[in-house]
Design a protein around this motif. Structure first.
Motif, PDB file in Angstrom:
ATOM      1  N   ARG A   1      -9.490   0.703   6.221  1.00 41.41           N
ATOM      2  CA  ARG A   1      -8.463  -0.058   6.977  1.00 41.41           C
ATOM      3  C   ARG A   1      -8.250   0.543   8.353  1.00 41.41           C
ATOM      4  O   ARG A   1      -8.162  -0.159   9.361  1.00 41.41           O
ATOM      5  CB  ARG A   1      -7.121  -0.011   6.215  1.00 41.41           C
ATOM      6  CG  ARG A   1      -6.976  -0.984   5.068  1.00 41.41           C
ATOM      7  CD  ARG A   1      -5.725  -0.656   4.254  1.00 41.41           C
ATOM      8  NE  ARG A   1      -4.520  -0.535   5.073  1.00 41.41           N
ATOM      9  CZ  ARG A   1      -3.573  -1.462   5.146  1.00 41.41           C
ATOM     10  NH1 ARG A   1      -3.681  -2.578   4.470  1.00 41.41           N
ATOM     11  NH2 ARG A   1      -2.513  -1.276   5.897  1.00 41.41           N
ATOM     12  N   LEU A   2      -8.171   1.881   8.369  1.00 42.84           N
ATOM     13  CA  LEU A   2      -7.920   2.581   9.629  1.00 42.84           C
ATOM     14  C   LEU A   2      -9.086   2.377  10.598  1.00 42.84           C
ATOM     15  O   LEU A   2      -8.886   2.172  11.802  1.00 42.84           O
ATOM     16  CB  LEU A   2      -7.705   4.068   9.336  1.00 42.84           C
ATOM     17  CG  LEU A   2      -7.138   4.953  10.436  1.00 42.84           C
ATOM     18  CD1 LEU A   2      -5.853   4.383  11.014  1.00 42.84           C
ATOM     19  CD2 LEU A   2      -6.899   6.364   9.887  1.00 42.84           C
TER      20      LEU A   2
ATOM     21  N   TRP B   1       0.846  -1.207   0.000  1.00 42.42           N
ATOM     22  CA  TRP B   1       0.000   0.000   0.000  1.00 42.42           C
ATOM     23  C   TRP B   1       0.873   1.246   0.000  1.00 42.42           C
ATOM     24  O   TRP B   1       0.582   2.233  -0.703  1.00 42.42           O
ATOM     25  CB  TRP B   1      -0.918   0.006   1.231  1.00 42.42           C
ATOM     26  CG  TRP B   1      -2.163  -0.817   1.094  1.00 42.42           C
ATOM     27  CD1 TRP B   1      -2.394  -2.036   1.637  1.00 42.42           C
ATOM     28  CD2 TRP B   1      -3.347  -0.473   0.371  1.00 42.42           C
ATOM     29  NE1 TRP B   1      -3.656  -2.483   1.304  1.00 42.42           N
ATOM     30  CE2 TRP B   1      -4.257  -1.546   0.531  1.00 42.42           C
ATOM     31  CE3 TRP B   1      -3.726   0.618  -0.397  1.00 42.42           C
ATOM     32  CZ2 TRP B   1      -5.538  -1.529  -0.049  1.00 42.42           C
ATOM     33  CZ3 TRP B   1      -4.994   0.639  -0.979  1.00 42.42           C
ATOM     34  CH2 TRP B   1      -5.878  -0.426  -0.808  1.00 42.42           C
TER      35      TRP B   1
ATOM     36  N   ARG C   1      -7.397   6.718  -0.653  1.00 41.82           N
ATOM     37  CA  ARG C   1      -7.687   7.135   0.716  1.00 41.82           C
ATOM     38  C   ARG C   1      -8.993   6.539   1.241  1.00 41.82           C
ATOM     39  O   ARG C   1      -9.118   6.290   2.449  1.00 41.82           O
ATOM     40  CB  ARG C   1      -7.730   8.661   0.796  1.00 41.82           C
ATOM     41  CG  ARG C   1      -6.347   9.280   0.799  1.00 41.82           C
ATOM     42  CD  ARG C   1      -6.393  10.797   0.852  1.00 41.82           C
ATOM     43  NE  ARG C   1      -5.082  11.374   1.124  1.00 41.82           N
ATOM     44  CZ  ARG C   1      -4.831  12.673   1.169  1.00 41.82           C
ATOM     45  NH1 ARG C   1      -5.821  13.551   0.942  1.00 41.82           N
ATOM     46  NH2 ARG C   1      -3.618  13.114   1.443  1.00 41.82           N
TER      47      ARG C   1
ATOM     48  N   LEU D   1      -7.963   3.279   2.488  1.00 44.13           N
ATOM     49  CA  LEU D   1      -7.137   3.422   3.692  1.00 44.13           C
ATOM     50  C   LEU D   1      -7.995   3.824   4.890  1.00 44.13           C
ATOM     51  O   LEU D   1      -7.732   3.412   6.021  1.00 44.13           O
ATOM     52  CB  LEU D   1      -6.030   4.455   3.467  1.00 44.13           C
ATOM     53  CG  LEU D   1      -5.003   4.115   2.394  1.00 44.13           C
ATOM     54  CD1 LEU D   1      -3.904   5.183   2.343  1.00 44.13           C
ATOM     55  CD2 LEU D   1      -4.376   2.744   2.641  1.00 44.13           C
ATOM     56  N   ARG D   2      -9.018   4.626   4.631  1.00 46.95           N
ATOM     57  CA  ARG D   2      -9.940   5.026   5.711  1.00 46.95           C
ATOM     58  C   ARG D   2     -10.614   3.791   6.313  1.00 46.95           C
ATOM     59  O   ARG D   2     -10.740   3.652   7.529  1.00 46.95           O
ATOM     60  CB  ARG D   2     -10.980   5.988   5.133  1.00 46.95           C
ATOM     61  CG  ARG D   2     -12.055   6.475   6.076  1.00 46.95           C
ATOM     62  CD  ARG D   2     -11.527   7.513   7.029  1.00 46.95           C
ATOM     63  NE  ARG D   2     -11.366   6.973   8.348  1.00 46.95           N
ATOM     64  CZ  ARG D   2     -10.814   7.648   9.370  1.00 46.95           C
ATOM     65  NH1 ARG D   2     -10.356   8.864   9.212  1.00 46.95           N
ATOM     66  NH2 ARG D   2     -10.707   7.101  10.547  1.00 46.95           N
TER      67      ARG D   2
END
Lengths: 138, 344
Positions: free
Chosen positions: A129-130, A96, A123, A126-127
């Motif tokens: 995942r976060l 990533w 993003r 990624l959001r």
């Protein structure tokens, strides 16, 4: 009866929290016992959700690769193409990060609007995942 | 060389007696504080006779345990030199007496400095919050907090001999250096950065601000790193991340939400407008909100690096404190704040 690994960790956490910690007098060791309880609880939660999280992560990863390839088409810069190929096979943090880094490296060539659009797709994933990581963070 | 098997207090007493030319030195009220996370610290009072004169003095001893957080960037020898350089300035700091780089005395390098009167409550606990809330209400500490930062930023750092810290070029060099420094800490952890952190670092590198003024920057200016005595800052502590750089780097940290809890007061003690007015008046520097927003994201990178370093210390077995292992779950919290600031 089968005890799952996450149940075992959760029970160990309970033992540290309710039995070992309160029985320890020395302040540093007591802190360590309660901290062990906190860590084991988090690990238990992560282990329980690991399969579902991995499934979601894989789906998001494939969607990002497909979306970026579709948007870039034959104009895809080589470095970005390589990063997408890597991410197609490998969902690690490193893969990533390579994609993110290659996007920034190609920023000038892509142009500001295209860069923003492509980074926005990344993003979004990624959001997600976060958010999964945050479920155990607090 | 001292007896390595002797208790630390005995070895400290022997060392001080030698340095002070005293053969009757006695220690009392020896307290060990700050166990586990950073440098090991002892506070103590000493009395001795030298040249027929009776002396009494408080000392603070800081030892490098070899596995503390930020060890890669924090050298007790540098701290000693910084404290020495600041003695002739209005910045309230402990006097630095001795630095011992060898391992013969205490098994590791250590620094001996003045024991300054005051307390240093943690702003994260309920006792600390109550302390700062009460002090803020009495009205003196907010101004003293701001004035100590003004004093740091007004230091003539060249005249003080602080250019050994490294002097960036005017323009974008300072922020670029900071990014590189904290990136090196991340690399040293051996932990692969989360891609959100990679995004943050790339964004920081692509948007480096320019500065036309260089000051002495403390690098972690907040309550918890300051000794408070009689509602005034009696000493600025924790000179571990100081640098010559953009004054907005410190201002951003003061303005940050990172440094306060359950209060709108900056660092739990000072109103935002009052801080701005007093700081700008005291330094003649106008606060640049855009630069502060940038540096707050750089602090997010720093925080992530800090927690990764803590996690790495535990994972590698160099430090067995389970509180360090717990910090692995602090990284997503920091990255969440950064991601929101970046717009996602």
């Amino acid at each position: 009866m089968t005890v799952t690994p996450h149940e075992l960790l959760a029970q160990m956490a309970s033992t540290f929290r309710h039995e070992i910690g309160p029985a320890v007098d020395e302040p540093f060791a007591k802190t360590q016992a309660f901290m062990a309880a906190v860590i084991l609880s988090k690990l238990a939660g992560q282990l329980q959700a690991a399969e579902a999280d991995a499934q979601a992560a894989g789906d998001e990863r494939r969607a990002v690769v497909a979306a970026l390839r579709a948007r870039l088409g034959s104009a895809c810069p080589a470095r970005l193409g390589d990063a997408l190929t890597d991410l197609g096979h490998d969902g690690s943090d490193a893969a990533w990060s390579r994609l993110v880094g290659s996007l920034y490296a190609e920023r000038d060539g892509l142009g500001a609007d295209e860069f923003d659009a492509l980074l926005g797709v990344v993003r979004s994933a990624l959001r997600a995942r976060l958010d999964r990581a945050l479920a155990y963070a607090s | 060389m001292t007896d390595a098997a002797a208790p630390v207090e005995t070895r400290i007493a022997g060392y001080l007696a030698g340095k002070l030319g005293a053969d009757d030195l006695r220690l009392r009220d020896v307290q060990r504080i700050a166990v586990g996370w950073s440098h090991e610290t002892w506070l103590l009072d000493a009395s001795w006779t030298a040249d027929g004169v009776q002396h009494e003095r408080g000392f603070c001893v800081r030892r490098d345990p070899g596995n503390a957080l930020l060890r890669e960037m924090s050298d007790l020898g540098v701290q000693f030199d910084v404290l020495r350089a600041l003695e002739a300035t209005p910045v309230p700091t402990p006097r630095a007496y001795f630095f011992e780089p060898g391992v013969d005395v205490l098994g590791a390098p250590f620094l001996v400095m003045e024991k300054v009167a005051g307390v240093c409550p943690s702003p994260w606990g309920s006792d600390g919050r109550r302390f700062y809330e009460a002090a803020a209400g009495r009205g003196v500490l907010p101004g003293s907090f701001t004035d100590a930062l003004v004093a740091i930023h007004n230091v003539d750092w060249r005249a003080a001999g602080l250019d050994f810290l490294g002097v960036p070029a005017l323009g974008t060099d300072f922020a670029a250096r900071e990014i590189a420094k904290w990136r090196s800490l991340i690399d040293a952890t051996g932990i692969q950065p989360d891609p959100v952190l990679t995004d943050l670092i790339c964004w920081l590198e692509a948007n480096v601000p320019s500065t036309d003024r260089l000051v002495l920057v403390h690098g972690a200016y907040r309550t918890g790193n300051l000794l408070i005595d009689d509602d005034r800052v009696s000493a600025v502590l924790d000179w571990e991340t100081e640098v010559i750089g953009d004054p907005m780097y410190d201002v951003a940290y003061v303005l940050s939400e990172l440094n306060r809890e359950r209060t709108e007061l900056l660092s739990n003690i000072v109103e935002r407008d009052a801080f701005r007015r007093r700081y700008e008046q005291g330094t003649g520097i106008e606060i640049d909100d855009d630069a502060c927003r940038y540096y707050q994201l750089l602090y997010a990178m720093r925080s992530a690096a800090f927690w990764m370093s803590a996690t790495g210390l535990f994972a590698s077995g160099r430090n067995t404190d389970l509180r360090l292992a717990r910090t692995a779950w602090s990284i997503p919290v920091v990255l969440d704040n950064a991601a929101r600031a970046l717009g996602y």
